[in-house]
Design a protein around this motif. Structure first.
Motif, PDB file in Angstrom:
ATOM      1  N   MET A   1       0.851  -1.199   0.000  1.00  0.00           N
ATOM      2  CA  MET A   1       0.000   0.000   0.000  1.00  0.00           C
ATOM      3  C   MET A   1       0.887   1.249   0.000  1.00  0.00           C
ATOM      4  N   GLY A   2       0.615   2.187  -0.918  1.00  0.00           N
ATOM      5  CA  GLY A   2       1.407   3.399  -1.013  1.00  0.00           C
ATOM      6  C   GLY A   2       1.141   4.351   0.131  1.00  0.00           C
ATOM      7  N   PRO A   3       1.957   5.431   0.216  1.00  0.00           N
ATOM      8  CA  PRO A   3       1.785   6.403   1.316  1.00  0.00           C
ATOM      9  C   PRO A   3       0.389   7.011   1.358  1.00  0.00           C
ATOM     10  N   GLU A   4      -0.173   7.343   0.163  1.00  0.00           N
ATOM     11  CA  GLU A   4      -1.506   7.965   0.149  1.00  0.00           C
ATOM     12  C   GLU A   4      -2.576   6.983   0.610  1.00  0.00           C
ATOM     13  N   GLY A   5      -2.422   5.710   0.188  1.00  0.00           N
ATOM     14  CA  GLY A   5      -3.386   4.697   0.625  1.00  0.00           C
ATOM     15  C   GLY A   5      -3.321   4.460   2.118  1.00  0.00           C
ATOM     16  N   LYS A   6      -2.105   4.510   2.677  1.00  0.00           N
ATOM     17  CA  LYS A   6      -1.944   4.291   4.120  1.00  0.00           C
ATOM     18  C   LYS A   6      -2.573   5.433   4.917  1.00  0.00           C
ATOM     19  N   THR A   7      -2.345   6.670   4.480  1.00  0.00           N
ATOM     20  CA  THR A   7      -2.914   7.808   5.210  1.00  0.00           C
ATOM     21  C   THR A   7      -4.439   7.815   5.101  1.00  0.00           C
ATOM     22  N   PHE A   8      -4.967   7.425   3.921  1.00  0.00           N
ATOM     23  CA  PHE A   8      -6.427   7.361   3.776  1.00  0.00           C
ATOM     24  C   PHE A   8      -7.015   6.294   4.692  1.00  0.00           C
ATOM     25  N   LEU A   9      -6.329   5.140   4.787  1.00  0.00           N
ATOM     26  CA  LEU A   9      -6.783   4.082   5.689  1.00  0.00           C
ATOM     27  C   LEU A   9      -6.755   4.560   7.137  1.00  0.00           C
ATOM     28  N   ASN A  10      -5.732   5.355   7.497  1.00  0.00           N
ATOM     29  CA  ASN A  10      -5.650   5.905   8.850  1.00  0.00           C
ATOM     30  C   ASN A  10      -6.860   6.786   9.165  1.00  0.00           C
ATOM     31  N   ILE A  11      -7.283   7.585   8.181  1.00  0.00           N
ATOM     32  CA  ILE A  11      -8.464   8.444   8.374  1.00  0.00           C
ATOM     33  C   ILE A  11      -9.709   7.586   8.587  1.00  0.00           C
ATOM     34  N   ILE A  12      -9.840   6.511   7.822  1.00  0.00           N
ATOM     35  CA  ILE A  12     -10.993   5.618   7.959  1.00  0.00           C
ATOM     36  C   ILE A  12     -11.011   4.974   9.357  1.00  0.00           C
ATOM     37  N   ILE A  13      -9.835   4.477   9.803  1.00  0.00           N
ATOM     38  CA  ILE A  13      -9.749   3.852  11.135  1.00  0.00           C
ATOM     39  C   ILE A  13     -10.055   4.882  12.218  1.00  0.00           C
TER      40      ILE A  13
END
Length: 452
Positions: A1-13
């Motif tokens: 997972m790229g940096p943008e995908g990781k940060t988006f997942l963090n927002i969801i969590i």
């Protein structure tokens, strides 16, 4: 997972963690005054309004130290430990005593300041200038699902209950305590975002990045200086022109937060003209508030990039929506409903009280609140990107002190006076937000001109 995908997942969590926590806490706040009125104990003399006034009063003062706590232990652990305190407050209702009720209120006030400062910090470090609006909207929509789920439970559990028994109370609050704990443990799934700097810059800024991401690897000698710097920065930001302008809008969100989260549900539950289902309508009202919040957060967040007119039209929509709701509530609800005793009967409203109008007002209150809050989260995160934790601490300081004031006067003021206060402050807050947004637009134009 790229940096943008990781940060988006963090927002969801982050959104799901808050959704579980506030499914419990907002439902608790919505029903606690009604529960207390029905509590069969001569030893208990607490007031739900007074408890909330204590929470938000301590909350406001604790925002002065919250950036220091977040700087020292990181946003992740800050949110986890704060969540445990929220769970303790909810669990207290299983068998309440006056002293535990008010003591828990003090601790929740401290925890709330740390929780929301950490949330603003995490939201900012997992967003860019291009995604801060989208992420604010997504977080807000997920958070407001809390109003939906908790109140569905209250609606069905209390349907046909004219009086709330001890068993009813205990069943509800045991369930809410467990739900709150689930939210707290979800925060451990948040991952550290990838730094965007070059390798040399990243190695130089590693201690600061570790602190922001919630890592435990923080050097001890720097703890005191980090805490002191965060405290000083919060004081400096609080007197900037931008923050002073936004403070009027933020103050309004504190007043209307008090109204829709504590006062309006109590008014509906007190309206004997709504029949035997008046108590369960508290839950249904919360559901409609949640639908308005979710709709507003989702639309204004997901469509943020398509909005070329800026934040001002959304805030204007919020003010108009709230004004319509306030006028209908003024006509539909008895003026003494916020302070009517359980054994008493509220006076007459100007119109024949309508359940449909009451629930429409709930929806409008939620929609208008999402208009203000999504845009305030976005503009604060944009204007104070480099100092997000202190900036959000000031945000919550202003919001919570006005909420505390509103919960205090809710013990005494009739409904029409409470509505008038919100009308005046909402108008002034909308104007001040317009000025702050125009300052943002002007600074963007100046930056674009200088780069040519």
């Amino acid at each position: 997972m790229g940096p943008e995908g990781k940060t988006f997942l963090n927002i969801i969590i982050l959104g799901f963690g808050f959704m579980f926590m506030f499914t419990a806490f907002q439902t608790c706040g919505n029903i606690e005054q009604t529960v207390i009125k029905n509590f069969n104990s001569t030893e208990f003399h607490g007031s739900g309004y007074t408890s909330m006034a204590i929470i938000y009063g301590v909350f406001s003062a604790s925002n002065l130290i919250a950036p220091s706590v977040v700087a020292v232990i990181g946003p992740q652990l800050s949110m986890f430990f704060s969540g445990l305190v929220y769970s303790g407050y909810i669990a207290m209702f299983i068998h309440p005593f006056t002293w535990t009720f008010y003591t828990a209120s003090v601790f929740v006030g401290i925890a709330a300041a740390i929780l929301w400062t950490a949330q603003g910090n995490l939201l900012t470090i997992n967003s860019t200038d291009a995604t801060i609006g989208r992420n604010s909207g997504i977080f807000w929509a997920l958070l407001q699902f809390s109003l939906f789920f908790g109140n569905i439970y209250i609606y069905f559990a209390w349907q046909g209950h004219v009086h709330i028994t001890d068993k009813d109370r205990q069943t509800v609050f045991i369930s809410l305590t467990v739900i709150s704990l689930v939210g707290s443990f979800l925060f451990f799934l948040i991952q550290r975002p990838e730094p965007e700097a070059t390798p040399s810059e990243a190695s130089e800024s590693l201690p600061a990045e570790s602190t922001e991401s919630g890592s435990l690897a923080v050097s001890t000698p720097g703890l005191c200086s980090q805490a002191l710097d965060a405290f000083k920065k919060a004081l400096q930001l609080s007197v900037t022109k931008e923050m002073l302008l936004l403070s009027i809008s933020i103050a309004y969100t504190g007043l209307e937060l008090t109204f829709f989260s504590g006062v309006y549900g109590t008014c509906i539950g007190a309206m004997t003209r709504f029949g035997e289902d008046a108590k369960s309508l508290i839950g249904l009202s919360g559901i409609f508030i949640g639908i308005g919040e979710i709709l507003g957060g989702g639309v204004f967040g997901m469509l943020n990039k398509a909005n070329r007119l800026g934040r001002n039209p959304i805030v204007l929509l919020g003010m108009i929506t709230h004004y319509v709701a306030f006028y209908l509530i003024f006509l539909n609800i008895a003026s003494d409903a916020p302070i009517a005793p359980e054994e008493g009967t509220p006076g007459k409203a100007y119109l024949t009280p309508s359940i449909e109008v009451a629930l429409l007002c709930s929806f409008l209150l939620g929609l208008g609140d999402s208009c203000f809050n999504t845009q305030l989260l976005s503009i604060v995160g944009f204007m104070f990107r480099e100092d997000s934790a202190p900036a959000f601490a000031v945000f919550k300081f202003v919001q919570s002190i006005t909420a505390a004031l509103a919960f205090f006067y809710s013990n005494y003021l009739f409904l029409h006076w409470q509505l008038l206060i919100m009308v005046i402050v909402g108008f002034l807050g909308t104007l001040s937000f317009f000025v702050a947004e125009w300052m943002v637009v002007k600074s963007r134009r100046d930056t674009d001109y200088d780069s040519i």
